[in-house]
Write an enzyme that holds these catalytic residues in place. Structure first.
Site, PDB file in Angstrom:
ATOM      1  N   ASN B 108       2.354  14.303   2.379  1.00  0.00           N
ATOM      2  CA  ASN B 108       3.198  13.333   3.059  1.00  0.00           C
ATOM      3  C   ASN B 108       3.300  11.988   2.347  1.00  0.00           C
ATOM      4  O   ASN B 108       3.753  11.013   2.928  1.00  0.00           O
ATOM      5  CB  ASN B 108       2.704  13.120   4.494  1.00  0.00           C
ATOM      6  CG  ASN B 108       2.517  14.428   5.211  1.00  0.00           C
ATOM      7  OD1 ASN B 108       1.399  14.830   5.489  1.00  0.00           O
ATOM      8  ND2 ASN B 108       3.604  15.131   5.457  1.00  0.00           N
ATOM      9  N   ILE B 116       5.132   6.689   2.360  1.00  0.00           N
ATOM     10  CA  ILE B 116       4.371   7.510   3.298  1.00  0.00           C
ATOM     11  C   ILE B 116       5.286   8.040   4.382  1.00  0.00           C
ATOM     12  O   ILE B 116       6.080   7.288   4.952  1.00  0.00           O
ATOM     13  CB  ILE B 116       3.246   6.683   3.958  1.00  0.00           C
ATOM     14  CG1 ILE B 116       2.336   6.095   2.883  1.00  0.00           C
ATOM     15  CG2 ILE B 116       2.438   7.540   4.915  1.00  0.00           C
ATOM     16  CD1 ILE B 116       1.390   5.056   3.404  1.00  0.00           C
ATOM     17  N   CYS B 117       5.187   9.345   4.648  1.00  0.00           N
ATOM     18  CA  CYS B 117       5.983   9.925   5.728  1.00  0.00           C
ATOM     19  C   CYS B 117       5.101  10.016   6.965  1.00  0.00           C
ATOM     20  O   CYS B 117       4.285  10.916   7.082  1.00  0.00           O
ATOM     21  CB  CYS B 117       6.489  11.306   5.334  1.00  0.00           C
ATOM     22  SG  CYS B 117       7.425  12.089   6.621  1.00  0.00           S
ATOM     23  N   LEU B 118       5.249   9.036   7.830  1.00  0.00           N
ATOM     24  CA  LEU B 118       4.416   8.987   9.022  1.00  0.00           C
ATOM     25  C   LEU B 118       5.303   8.496  10.157  1.00  0.00           C
ATOM     26  O   LEU B 118       5.958   7.467  10.026  1.00  0.00           O
ATOM     27  CB  LEU B 118       3.246   8.028   8.773  1.00  0.00           C
ATOM     28  CG  LEU B 118       2.175   7.919   9.843  1.00  0.00           C
ATOM     29  CD1 LEU B 118       1.561   9.270  10.144  1.00  0.00           C
ATOM     30  CD2 LEU B 118       1.095   6.946   9.417  1.00  0.00           C
TER      31      LEU B 118
END
Lengths: 234, 184
Positions: B108, B116-118
């Protein structure tokens, strides 16, 4: 004969009959090339996910080469995108600090309607409230006894200005994410269901129209002005 | 008559526009006040959370960096990862932008940009989060990668194909290369 009807592309000045489609895969953020795509639309060969047809890259632009001076990257442009710059940026990977996020990724829940915001309970903060919550989750300032606060239906407490500015963007409680909507707490006058439904619908349309930028600005301003006048009179 | 109406509308539009500008300014003051609160909180809690070291830029309160320790029992154990925060003016109504400055092999996290993939940094943001709690969320993400929404496909594919061992050794290698002090 059939080749007449095939879309042709020109790559670096030579005419090619074989048609490749170039796409940008948002999932693995890379450019991919497909010869044809079957019944189910284009799939990325790397992550085997579906590719949005809008992400087709405009390969024709390669005729006017677009070389970066210090890197050897080719930049491709998306055909149907006004944000093509963003993708250039990603393909080239410059040293820019932050690639901006897609607006729809950031969207989240919709704004609360003005009626729902108005319907939020205003309370005077007491010792009891303080025992439950000491600080406003939005500004992290401590509450004081006697101060005015807004309490959502989930019983979470905030400063009025803090929660209103949040509800203007998203209709959820910052702490528990429960939705803030009109209805229950407001208990509109019962004049038959159909009438009510109509009301809700027209309200929705009105909210949508009112939330257009210049209009909303105007309404807000007029609202504020009236508020100020009323408080002055008191 | 219509002309006069138009003038009134224009005046109202102008005034509301001016108010909006003033509001934007007050937005900035609010975010400043809140960041200052967080700064004090961080100073107070320094000992409480040894895994996170959050530092504010000396000259700009909207720029922060953080050092986080890789969680134990993960391939990131023993590494120290640097994060960069850019806080937008409407904060806390909008999430801070965070990225890894230290290279990390994680499904991620974008391998090149550190993006960041959050969800909480995007659509699930809530103003109740703080920079400190965002750091904690990132540590939790390091321990529990989401292979189904990969920014780093190679890493995501390893995990999705069930090659945990391959993933672990790649992640550990990059942790050693980028997140640990060089020996000798």
């Amino acid at each position: 004969m059939t080749s007449e009807y095939r879309p042709r592309i020109i790559v670096n000045g030579t005419r090619r009959t074989r048609t490749f489609h170039y796409f940008y895969c948002r999932h693995c953020s890379r450019t991919i090339r497909l010869r044809n795509y079957g019944l189910y639309g284009p799939l990325c060969p790397f992550c085997s996910r579906e590719i949005n047809l809008h992400d087709e890259l405009d390969i024709m632009r390669l005729n006017q080469p677009y070389w970066d001076t210090d890197t050897d990257w080719i930049t491709l442009h998306l055909i149907n995108s006004t944000r093509s710059n963003r993708f250039n940026h990603e393909l080239v990977n410059t040293d820019d600090e932050f690639a901006d996020v897609l607006p729809n990724e950031r969207a989240g829940p919709p704004p609360a309607s003005p009626f729902a915001i108005e319907a939020v309970n205003t309370v005077t903060i007491s010792e009891e409230n303080l025992a439950k919550e000491k600080v406003c989750a939005i500004c992290k300032e401590e509450f004081e006894v006697g101060e005015e606060g807004k309490e959502l239906k989930c019983l979470h407490l905030y400063h009025p200005s803090c929660i209103v500015s949040w509800l203007n963007i998203h209709n959820t409680c910052p702490i528990c994410r429960s939705e803030v909507s009109i209805g229950v707490s407001r208990s509109p006058i019962d004049e038959g269901r159909s009438h009510n439904l109509d009301n809700v619908r027209s309200n929705r349309v009105r909210t949508r129209v009112c939330s257009l930028w210049p209009l909303q600005m105007m309404f807000d301003w007029v609202h504020n002005l009236l508020d100020v006048r009323i408080t002055n009179k008191q | 008559m219509i002309c006069a109406d138009l003038k009134v509308v224009r005046l109202i539009l102008y005034l509301s526009w001016r108010d909006r500008l003033l509001c934007a300014n007050s937005d900035m003051q609010q975010s400043r006040a809140r960041l200052f609160k967080e700064y004090k909180e961080v100073q107070r809690e320094k000992v409480a959370d040894p895994d996170i070291q959050l530092v504010c830029d000396d000259t700009n309160i909207f720029k922060w960096t953080a050092l986080i320790k890789g969680p134990s029992e993960t391939p990131y154990e023993g590494g120290v990862f640097q994060l960069a925060f850019a806080v937008p003016e409407p904060y806390p109504l909008q999430p801070p932008q965070v990225r890894f400055l230290t290279k990390i092999f994680h499904p991620n996290v974008h391998f090149k940009t550190g993006e960041i993939c959050l969800d909480i940094l995007k659509n699930a943001w809530s103003p109740a989060w703080t920079l400190q709690s965002v750091c904690r969320a990132i540590i939790a993400l390091m321990a529990h990668p989401e292979a189904d929404s990969p920014l780093n496909c190679d890493s995501g594919n390893l995990l999705r194909s069930g090659d945990v061992r391959g993933f672990n050794s790649m992640a550990r290698m990059y942790t050693r290369l980028a997140a640990m002090p060089k020996k000798g």
